[in-house]
Design a protein around this motif. Structure first.
Motif, PDB file in Angstrom:
ATOM      1  N   GLN A  87       0.854  -1.191   0.000  1.00 24.71           N
ATOM      2  CA  GLN A  87       0.000   0.000   0.000  1.00 24.71           C
ATOM      3  C   GLN A  87       0.887   1.237   0.000  1.00 24.71           C
ATOM      4  OE1 GLN A  87      -3.518   0.737  -0.191  1.00 24.71           O
ATOM      5  NE2 GLN A  87      -2.341   2.590  -0.633  1.00 24.71           N
ATOM      6  N   LEU A  88       0.902   1.951  -1.106  1.00 32.42           N
ATOM      7  CA  LEU A  88       1.654   3.195  -1.185  1.00 32.42           C
ATOM      8  C   LEU A  88       1.194   4.145  -0.087  1.00 32.42           C
ATOM      9  CD1 LEU A  88       1.367   3.670  -5.048  1.00 32.42           C
ATOM     10  CD2 LEU A  88       3.455   3.066  -3.818  1.00 32.42           C
ATOM     11  N   SER A  89       2.130   4.977   0.379  1.00 28.61           N
ATOM     12  CA  SER A  89       1.763   5.891   1.461  1.00 28.61           C
ATOM     13  C   SER A  89       1.898   7.357   1.078  1.00 28.61           C
ATOM     14  CB  SER A  89       2.623   5.616   2.703  1.00 28.61           C
ATOM     15  OG  SER A  89       4.005   5.802   2.421  1.00 28.61           O
ATOM     16  N   HIS A  90       2.694   7.689   0.057  1.00 30.67           N
ATOM     17  CA  HIS A  90       2.847   9.092  -0.316  1.00 30.67           C
ATOM     18  C   HIS A  90       1.490   9.636  -0.766  1.00 30.67           C
ATOM     19  CE1 HIS A  90       4.104  12.669  -2.543  1.00 30.67           C
ATOM     20  NE2 HIS A  90       5.215  12.632  -1.821  1.00 30.67           N
ATOM     21  N   PRO A  91       0.942  10.664  -0.100  1.00 34.67           N
ATOM     22  CA  PRO A  91      -0.453  11.082  -0.351  1.00 34.67           C
ATOM     23  C   PRO A  91      -0.752  11.403  -1.806  1.00 34.67           C
ATOM     24  CG  PRO A  91       0.415  12.148   1.623  1.00 34.67           C
ATOM     25  CD  PRO A  91       1.570  11.450   0.979  1.00 34.67           C
ATOM     26  N   GLU A  92       0.072  12.230  -2.450  1.00 34.21           N
ATOM     27  CA  GLU A  92      -0.213  12.617  -3.835  1.00 34.21           C
ATOM     28  C   GLU A  92      -0.047  11.443  -4.793  1.00 34.21           C
ATOM     29  OE1 GLU A  92       1.823  14.515  -1.903  1.00 34.21           O
ATOM     30  OE2 GLU A  92       0.439  16.178  -1.531  1.00 34.21           O
ATOM     31  N   THR A  93       0.952  10.591  -4.533  1.00 31.81           N
ATOM     32  CA  THR A  93       1.166   9.437  -5.405  1.00 31.81           C
ATOM     33  C   THR A  93       0.021   8.442  -5.282  1.00 31.81           C
ATOM     34  OG1 THR A  93       3.563   9.701  -5.278  1.00 31.81           O
ATOM     35  CG2 THR A  93       2.764   7.567  -5.984  1.00 31.81           C
ATOM     36  N   VAL A  94      -0.515   8.277  -4.074  1.00 32.26           N
ATOM     37  CA  VAL A  94      -1.680   7.402  -3.885  1.00 32.26           C
ATOM     38  C   VAL A  94      -2.831   7.865  -4.776  1.00 32.26           C
ATOM     39  CG1 VAL A  94      -3.495   6.728  -2.258  1.00 32.26           C
ATOM     40  CG2 VAL A  94      -1.094   6.632  -1.568  1.00 32.26           C
ATOM     41  N   ILE A  95      -3.114   9.158  -4.762  1.00 33.14           N
ATOM     42  CA  ILE A  95      -4.221   9.695  -5.561  1.00 33.14           C
ATOM     43  C   ILE A  95      -3.956   9.485  -7.046  1.00 33.14           C
ATOM     44  CG2 ILE A  95      -5.439  11.804  -6.206  1.00 33.14           C
ATOM     45  CD1 ILE A  95      -4.897  12.786  -3.309  1.00 33.14           C
ATOM     46  N   ARG A  96      -2.750   9.826  -7.487  1.00 30.12           N
ATOM     47  CA  ARG A  96      -2.426   9.701  -8.902  1.00 30.12           C
ATOM     48  C   ARG A  96      -2.459   8.256  -9.361  1.00 30.12           C
ATOM     49  NH1 ARG A  96      -0.229   7.067 -11.721  1.00 30.12           N
ATOM     50  NH2 ARG A  96       1.626   6.853 -10.435  1.00 30.12           N
ATOM     51  N   TYR A  97      -1.931   7.353  -8.532  1.00 25.89           N
ATOM     52  CA  TYR A  97      -1.831   5.940  -8.885  1.00 25.89           C
ATOM     53  C   TYR A  97      -3.215   5.322  -9.092  1.00 25.89           C
ATOM     54  CZ  TYR A  97      -0.735   0.948  -8.283  1.00 25.89           C
ATOM     55  OH  TYR A  97      -0.624  -0.404  -8.441  1.00 25.89           O
ATOM     56  N   TYR A  98      -4.125   5.522  -8.163  1.00 25.69           N
ATOM     57  CA  TYR A  98      -5.435   4.883  -8.278  1.00 25.69           C
ATOM     58  C   TYR A  98      -6.319   5.592  -9.300  1.00 25.69           C
ATOM     59  CZ  TYR A  98      -4.136   1.924  -4.397  1.00 25.69           C
ATOM     60  OH  TYR A  98      -3.492   1.002  -3.625  1.00 25.69           O
ATOM     61  N   SER A 133       9.593   4.446 -10.809  1.00 25.12           N
ATOM     62  CA  SER A 133       9.737   3.670 -12.043  1.00 25.12           C
ATOM     63  C   SER A 133       8.360   3.328 -12.603  1.00 25.12           C
ATOM     64  CB  SER A 133      10.568   2.406 -11.801  1.00 25.12           C
ATOM     65  OG  SER A 133       9.931   1.526 -10.909  1.00 25.12           O
ATOM     66  N   CYS A 134       8.339   2.510 -13.638  1.00 27.47           N
ATOM     67  CA  CYS A 134       7.102   2.371 -14.426  1.00 27.47           C
ATOM     68  C   CYS A 134       5.996   1.641 -13.683  1.00 27.47           C
ATOM     69  CB  CYS A 134       7.407   1.662 -15.742  1.00 27.47           C
ATOM     70  SG  CYS A 134       7.825  -0.078 -15.547  1.00 27.47           S
ATOM     71  N   GLY A 135       6.320   0.904 -12.597  1.00 25.14           N
ATOM     72  CA  GLY A 135       5.270   0.191 -11.887  1.00 25.14           C
ATOM     73  C   GLY A 135       4.257   1.108 -11.236  1.00 25.14           C
ATOM     74  N   VAL A 136       4.689   2.310 -10.848  1.00 23.33           N
ATOM     75  CA  VAL A 136       3.802   3.254 -10.172  1.00 23.33           C
ATOM     76  C   VAL A 136       3.830   4.599 -10.887  1.00 23.33           C
ATOM     77  CG1 VAL A 136       3.425   4.557  -8.040  1.00 23.33           C
ATOM     78  CG2 VAL A 136       3.953   2.122  -7.929  1.00 23.33           C
ATOM     79  N   GLY A 137       4.969   5.244 -10.888  1.00 22.07           N
ATOM     80  CA  GLY A 137       5.066   6.569 -11.499  1.00 22.07           C
ATOM     81  C   GLY A 137       4.893   7.657 -10.456  1.00 22.07           C
ATOM     82  N   LEU A 138       5.827   8.583 -10.400  1.00 23.69           N
ATOM     83  CA  LEU A 138       5.797   9.645  -9.407  1.00 23.69           C
ATOM     84  C   LEU A 138       4.572  10.549  -9.574  1.00 23.69           C
ATOM     85  CD1 LEU A 138       9.563  10.496  -9.659  1.00 23.69           C
ATOM     86  CD2 LEU A 138       8.451   9.665  -7.588  1.00 23.69           C
ATOM     87  N   SER A 139       4.202  11.188  -8.488  1.00 22.11           N
ATOM     88  CA  SER A 139       3.082  12.116  -8.544  1.00 22.11           C
ATOM     89  C   SER A 139       3.464  13.337  -9.375  1.00 22.11           C
ATOM     90  CB  SER A 139       2.701  12.567  -7.129  1.00 22.11           C
ATOM     91  OG  SER A 139       3.739  13.358  -6.573  1.00 22.11           O
ATOM     92  N   GLN A 140       2.464  13.969  -9.960  1.00 19.73           N
ATOM     93  CA  GLN A 140       2.735  15.168 -10.749  1.00 19.73           C
ATOM     94  C   GLN A 140       3.221  16.305  -9.858  1.00 19.73           C
ATOM     95  OE1 GLN A 140      -0.814  15.887 -13.048  1.00 19.73           O
ATOM     96  NE2 GLN A 140      -0.116  14.535 -14.681  1.00 19.73           N
ATOM     97  N   GLU A 141       2.786  16.317  -8.602  1.00 24.59           N
ATOM     98  CA  GLU A 141       3.272  17.347  -7.678  1.00 24.59           C
ATOM     99  C   GLU A 141       4.792  17.269  -7.542  1.00 24.59           C
ATOM    100  OE1 GLU A 141      -0.990  17.015  -6.948  1.00 24.59           O
ATOM    101  OE2 GLU A 141       0.624  15.578  -7.288  1.00 24.59           O
ATOM    102  N   PHE A 142       5.310  16.044  -7.509  1.00 22.16           N
ATOM    103  CA  PHE A 142       6.755  15.869  -7.410  1.00 22.16           C
ATOM    104  C   PHE A 142       7.435  16.284  -8.714  1.00 22.16           C
ATOM    105  CE2 PHE A 142      10.588  13.302  -7.971  1.00 22.16           C
ATOM    106  CZ  PHE A 142      11.258  13.516  -6.771  1.00 22.16           C
ATOM    107  N   LEU A 143       6.882  15.861  -9.839  1.00 24.69           N
ATOM    108  CA  LEU A 143       7.507  16.146 -11.127  1.00 24.69           C
ATOM    109  C   LEU A 143       7.468  17.630 -11.483  1.00 24.69           C
ATOM    110  CD1 LEU A 143       6.172  13.099 -13.172  1.00 24.69           C
ATOM    111  CD2 LEU A 143       8.486  13.431 -12.303  1.00 24.69           C
ATOM    112  N   LYS A 144       6.592  18.383 -10.839  1.00 19.45           N
ATOM    113  CA  LYS A 144       6.554  19.827 -11.091  1.00 19.45           C
ATOM    114  C   LYS A 144       7.794  20.532 -10.547  1.00 19.45           C
ATOM    115  CE  LYS A 144       1.518  20.371 -11.173  1.00 19.45           C
ATOM    116  NZ  LYS A 144       0.331  20.847 -10.415  1.00 19.45           N
ATOM    117  N   GLU A 145       8.423  19.933  -9.538  1.00 25.55           N
ATOM    118  CA  GLU A 145       9.625  20.543  -8.975  1.00 25.55           C
ATOM    119  C   GLU A 145      10.761  20.438  -9.991  1.00 25.55           C
ATOM    120  OE1 GLU A 145      10.550  19.605  -4.881  1.00 25.55           O
ATOM    121  OE2 GLU A 145       8.630  18.574  -4.674  1.00 25.55           O
ATOM    122  N   LYS A 146      11.498  21.516 -10.134  1.00 26.18           N
ATOM    123  CA  LYS A 146      12.585  21.560 -11.111  1.00 26.18           C
ATOM    124  C   LYS A 146      13.883  21.952 -10.404  1.00 26.18           C
ATOM    125  CE  LYS A 146       9.580  20.791 -14.410  1.00 26.18           C
ATOM    126  NZ  LYS A 146       9.480  19.458 -15.044  1.00 26.18           N
TER     127      LYS A 146
END
Length: 672
Positions: A87-98, A133-146
């Motif tokens: 069970q993923l725990s990172h809040p934003e990744t949980v939302i994006r994943y499901y 990696s491809c099994g889940v994929g990072l949340s967009q909130e994380f990928l927005k950081e540059k």
């Protein structure tokens, strides 16, 4: 040992189902500890999956998802299975994943509480799983950081992990496991005190190679006293599908190499694919797993020989660069440009494991006429719009060639399954220059860990802090050889290196070792004046190029070529020749023949050499081993039970000739 570690061990070892830890029943040796965990879904309740696991007797536990009913969890637990909650725990990744999977978003706390109730608290929470990696994929909130720098990217990654861990605070006393896809995540994961086990995903063309992954994760495990393991994936982006019913030599080599390399845990993905849903008959992958499971129950693997350590800064961000990459960068999705010194990382690891950068190959069939479906929606080679936080973040790697064999990946998949191709032919793996004898550490390493290695090589922009210098001196006093380059060492380190570095870059046209001939090669170097050191190699004009200083029982070797980097190559030939000379003194095994992947293990009962033939032709050659006990006079290949004739030479080395079929693995073992 920390109190929380003791509690975790009590939890883990109190549960012993169906031959769990059976690989230790023949040999009471902690080096052989290895768990195997398979996934189980409610849809498998009418298949023979559980019966197959029980019959094999090598399955330690079951990995279950949030939607397994509480009564089913309790039933499986009472049957004796160890339970691992994915069970993923990172809040934003949980939302994006499901959301991306069009599934209801679970309440994470309620899910965990359900598992605690159903198992009387004896559950392990795998809360970080392939997030990057491809099994889940990072949340967009994380990928927005540059992030703009290596340090910022490192802090961003650690902040992501801390947020994942913070989301588990209500159940913080549970054991936590993490699965990652890339080498650069190993040490930042292991550093987190709450994480008990770190696992690296392999056998997937969207992550970097097996050998490098093991070097990083095994090293991180040693550095932070954590267990480590391998996640075996059935996914192949080249066909946009899984390989459960194709020939299995690719996965067989991964399993045996990983186990003998010291993996303490296996997470086997895709077990819902092990049995045909209609016929209930097993698919081919089960044969491979049964062969491996039966083997580890009855064989002692010993301790893997790893005399070489690489020390990197903790913010290195490096992964194996795929051969198709047209830019040089680190920290994957942050795309941080390489800094000075990181070209040598590419060069060192590609020299250590030749061909390893071909492992990430979603383009093995050339260019498809259509990209529907893509290799993976979230991968090094492709980021689809649904994962990209902005249209500018959508990414598709350039094909290495502009032509190909198939219209699309599904056509390729159908032909592979129809003709039962051995996938190894299209899925390259690296070989070994010196054997798989390398661990990767970071500068945070303790002195007692560092001193376990015979050779310590500093790469990338390592800062020689007072603490690190003291730890290196301690290792050298005990007999270790430390190798570093100009850039890491500076004019301020004259007492440390035994030479005064002149801070001006010069151009060399040729170089030679003291006892060798001049080698023509252009390079940059820093002139130096010897004080307490001596020159092992020099430039054409006599300036010392490689300098040795004796320290206690060991020595420091300094290379005046900045970062070891070459002009036409990522790593200079002078540096590579130095590594060959020094590593050959401690290299436990050598081979004579075509390139091969190999490693060795030893115990009081046997000496083993694992040979992985990663090519499409039979390998015929000779193995030369230097550490075979004098009393071990019986030689046998363990997988096909063939007795071999070995010869002990005057110098103590033992030699044996071996033939290995294409894409096969063999284990040559000496015993009394």
């Amino acid at each position: 040992m920390k109190p929380e570690t003791i509690i975790i061990m009590i939890i883990l070892f109190a549960l012993v189902p169906f031959g769990a830890f059976s690989s230790q029943q023949s040999y009471k040796n902690s080096e052989d500890t290895c768990r195997i965990v398979f996934g189980w879904r409610e849809s498998e309740s009418n298949t023979p999956l559980l019966e197959w696991m029980k019959k094999g007797g090598y399955t330690w536990g079951l990995e279950l998802s949030h939607d397994v009913p509480e009564n089913r969890i309790r039933e499986l637990h009472k049957q004796g299975w160890n339970i691992v909650l994915f069970q993923l725990s990172h809040p934003e990744t949980v939302i994006r994943y499901y959301n991306q999977k069009k599934r209801a978003i679970p309440n994470v706390n309620e899910t965990v509480e359900k598992y605690i109730r159903a198992t009387d608290g004896k559950v392990i929470w795998q809360n970080i799983l392939e997030d990057e990696s491809c099994g889940v994929g990072l949340s967009q909130e994380f990928l927005k950081e540059k992030p703009a720098t290596h340090r910022e990217a490192y802090k961003m990654t650690e902040s992501y992990l801390r947020k994942s861990i913070a989301a588990t605070e209500k159940q913080g006393n549970l054991p936590h496991w993490a699965v990652a896809g890339f080498a650069n995540t190993a040490h930042v994961l292991a550093k987190q005190p709450e994480i008990d086990l770190l696992t690296v995903e392999r056998a997937n063309d969207d992550v970097d190679d097996l050998q490098t992954g093991i070097s990083f994760f095994r090293g991180a495990g040693k550095q932070y006293s954590k267990q480590w393991g391998v996640d075996l994936s059935l996914w192949w982006g080249g066909i946009y599908g899984c390989v459960q019913n194709l020939p299995t030599l690719y996965h067989k080599r991964h399993l045996f190499v990983s186990w003998y390399s010291g993996a303490e845990h296996f997470r086997i993905e895709g077990s819902e694919l092990f049995f045909d849903k209609t016929t209930k008959k097993p698919n081919r992958i089960t044969e491979c797993l049964d062969e491996f499971g039966a083997f580890i129950k009855s064989h002692e693997r010993g301790k893997v020989e790893v005399p070489v350590a690489i020390v990197l800064p903790e913010d290195h961000g490096w992964i194996t660069p795929p051969y198709w990459r047209t830019t040089s960068n680190v920290w994957n999705y942050a795309h941080i440009p390489n800094r000075q010194g990181q070209k040598a990382l590419d060069g060192f690891f590609s020299a250590s494991f030749p061909g390893s950068n071909f492992y990430m190959d979603p383009f093995s069939f050339g260019k498809f006429k259509t990209e529907n479906p893509p290799a993976s929606p979230f991968a090094l080679s492709f980021i689809s719009p649904e994962f990209a936080p902005d249209s500018s973040d959508v990414f598709s790697a350039e094909y290495p060639v502009s032509f190909g064999l198939y219209d699309n990946r599904q056509v390729a998949r159908k032909e592979m399954e129809l003709k039962q191709f051995e996938t190894s032919e299209f899925r390259p793996m690296g070989n070994s220059r010196w054997g798989d004898i390398i661990d990767v550490l970071t500068t945070d390493v303790r002195a007692d860990v560092l001193s376990q290695y015979s050779i310590i090589i500093l790469l990338d922009q390592v800062e020689l802090s007072n603490e690190l210098v003291a730890n290196l001196k301690n290792a050298m006093e005990g007999g270790s050889t430390v190798i570093c380059s100009a850039g890491v060492i500076t004019p301020e380190h004259a007492d440390f290196t035994g030479a005064e570095i002149i801070p001006q870059l010069a151009v060399g046209q040729a170089w030679k070792f003291a006892d060798g001939k001049m080698i023509n090669e252009p390079y940059r170097y820093l002139p130096a004046r010897l004080t307490s050191g001596r020159a092992l190699a020099s430039t054409a004009n006599g300036s010392p190029l490689i300098i040795e200083k004796i320290v206690g029982k060991g020595k420091l070797i300094s290379c005046m070529i900045p970062w070891f980097e070459g002009a036409p190559q990522s790593i200079g030939n002078a540096a590579l020749s130095l590594f060959d000379k020094i590593i050959s003194d401690v290299q436990p095994v050598r081979i004579e023949g075509l390139p091969l992947e190999y490693l060795s293990t030893k115990s009081s009962n046997n000496y083993n050499i694992v040979l992985s033939n990663n090519s499409n032709q039979d390998w015929k050659g000779k193995i030369i081993a230097r550490n075979v006990d004098q009393t071990f006079n019986f030689c046998k290949e363990l997988l096909n039970n063939q007795v071999l004739r070995s010869t002990r030479k005057v110098n103590g080395n033992v030699e044996v000739s071996v033939t290995i079929p294409a894409y096969e693995v063999r284990v040559v073992s000496w015993s009394k």
